[in-house]
Design an enzyme around this catalytic site. Structure first.
Site, PDB file in Angstrom:
ATOM      1  N   SER A   1       4.245   2.663   8.061  1.00  0.00           N
ATOM      2  CA  SER A   1       3.863   1.417   7.019  1.00  0.00           C
ATOM      3  C   SER A   1       5.057   0.976   6.506  1.00  0.00           C
ATOM      4  CB  SER A   1       2.884   2.034   6.009  1.00  0.00           C
ATOM      5  OG  SER A   1       1.689   2.171   6.433  1.00  0.00           O
TER       6      SER A   1
ATOM      7  N   HIS B   1       0.789  -1.073   0.001  1.00  0.00           N
ATOM      8  CA  HIS B   1       0.044  -0.023   0.057  1.00  0.00           C
ATOM      9  C   HIS B   1       0.898   1.340   0.118  1.00  0.00           C
ATOM     10  CE1 HIS B   1       0.424  -0.111   4.577  1.00  0.00           C
ATOM     11  NE2 HIS B   1       0.392   1.249   4.292  1.00  0.00           N
TER      12      HIS B   1
ATOM     13  N   ASP C   1       0.278  -7.573   1.925  1.00  0.00           N
ATOM     14  CA  ASP C   1       0.437  -6.535   1.970  1.00  0.00           C
ATOM     15  C   ASP C   1       1.867  -6.188   1.764  1.00  0.00           C
ATOM     16  OD1 ASP C   1       0.519  -3.565   1.603  1.00  0.00           O
ATOM     17  OD2 ASP C   1      -0.411  -3.185   3.556  1.00  0.00           O
TER      18      ASP C   1
END
Length: 274
Positions: free
Chosen positions: A227, A77, A124
């Protein structure tokens, strides 16, 4: 010192802990409940950058890890699209301070996990190939990957590292030093129960699959800007990366955060980096 551009990007289930380079201005991005980390302690940690025309510089959007002298592992992402141009990204390695005068490294190839789902955040993961091999040193070296047979649980010594917010609305201040926090792994069954006990529909809607891993506790975990960063555990006398920061709610306020489980994608990783 210029400012990072941050955005809390909401998906249908939860919030991804990614910094944005295109929407709004705020102060730069450290880990919730963490402490400053000295140079060389986490030599695989990298900062993923995108160019911002608003500040005319390469700004931090996500973390990542060196898993091979020419390969970076991060979250899918963090990449704009399946066909994202590698030229719009750069990587900073071997440094605990963001925005020091240092040459950023070019990316030649980006590979997003073929089973990545942008809604559920399953698988992810993304691989980024550097244009040249890294010269390893005290401050720059790959982290070990787990074996298929390895097991990790709450008894393991596991750490998260990153430049994300210290709290949901509390960014890291100059000189923007890398932060670390020790967090416990939680089994998926307990993690699911914790989310379902919450009253809001947002919490109850979070789905946790086998390719995901839960870790963290109240006040200790990732936040915006973390992230793609690695969750590592000390096992068999070495640091092993078990997870990649993926999603969570309210910056580790009351619930464990959700990571992509590295062991679930070992075959895919080795297929490309060997």
């Amino acid at each position: 010192m210029f400012r990072l551009l941050l955005l809390a990007l909401s998906c249908l289930e939860s919030t991804v802990f990614m910094a944005s380079v295109s929407i709004s201005r705020s102060k730069p991005v450290g880990i919730v409940g963490g402490q400053r980390t000295p140079p060389g302690k986490w030599p695989w940690q990298v900062s993923l950058r995108m160019y911002s025309y608003e500040v005319n510089s390469w700004v931090h959007i996500c973390g990542g890890s060196i898993i091979h002298p020419q390969w970076i592992l991060t979250a899918a992402h963090c990449i704009q699209s399946q066909d994202a141009d590698p030229a719009v990204y750069r990587v900073q390695v071997g440094e605990v301070y963001l925005y020091k005068e240092q040459e950023l490294l070019n990316i030649s190839r980006i590979i997003i996990h073929p089973d990545y789902n942008d809604v559920s955040k399953r698988f992810d993961l993304a691989l980024m190939q550097l244009t040249a091999l890294l010269v390893t040193s005290t401050n720059v070296s790959p982290v070990s990957l787990p074996k298929d047979s390895s097991t990790f649980d709450s008894t393991d010594q596991c750490w998260l590292v990153g430049w994300g917010n210290l709290l949901q609305r509390v960014p890291l201040q100059p000189p923007y030093q890398l932060h670390e926090v020790k967090i416990p792994i939680q089994d998926n069954k307990s993690c699911k129960r914790a989310y379902r006990k919450k009253s809001s529909d947002e919490h109850k809607a979070v789905a946790i699959f086998d390719d995901m891993l839960c870790a963290g506790t109240s006040g200790r975990g990732p936040c915006f800007g973390d992230s793609g960063g690695p969750l590592v555990c000390w096992k068999s006398n070495k640091w092993i990366q078990v997870g990649v920061v993926s999603k969570g709610i309210d910056c580790s306020n009351n619930l464990p955060s959700i990571f992509s489980r590295v062991q679930s994608s070992l075959a895919w990783i080795h297929q490309h980096i060997q």
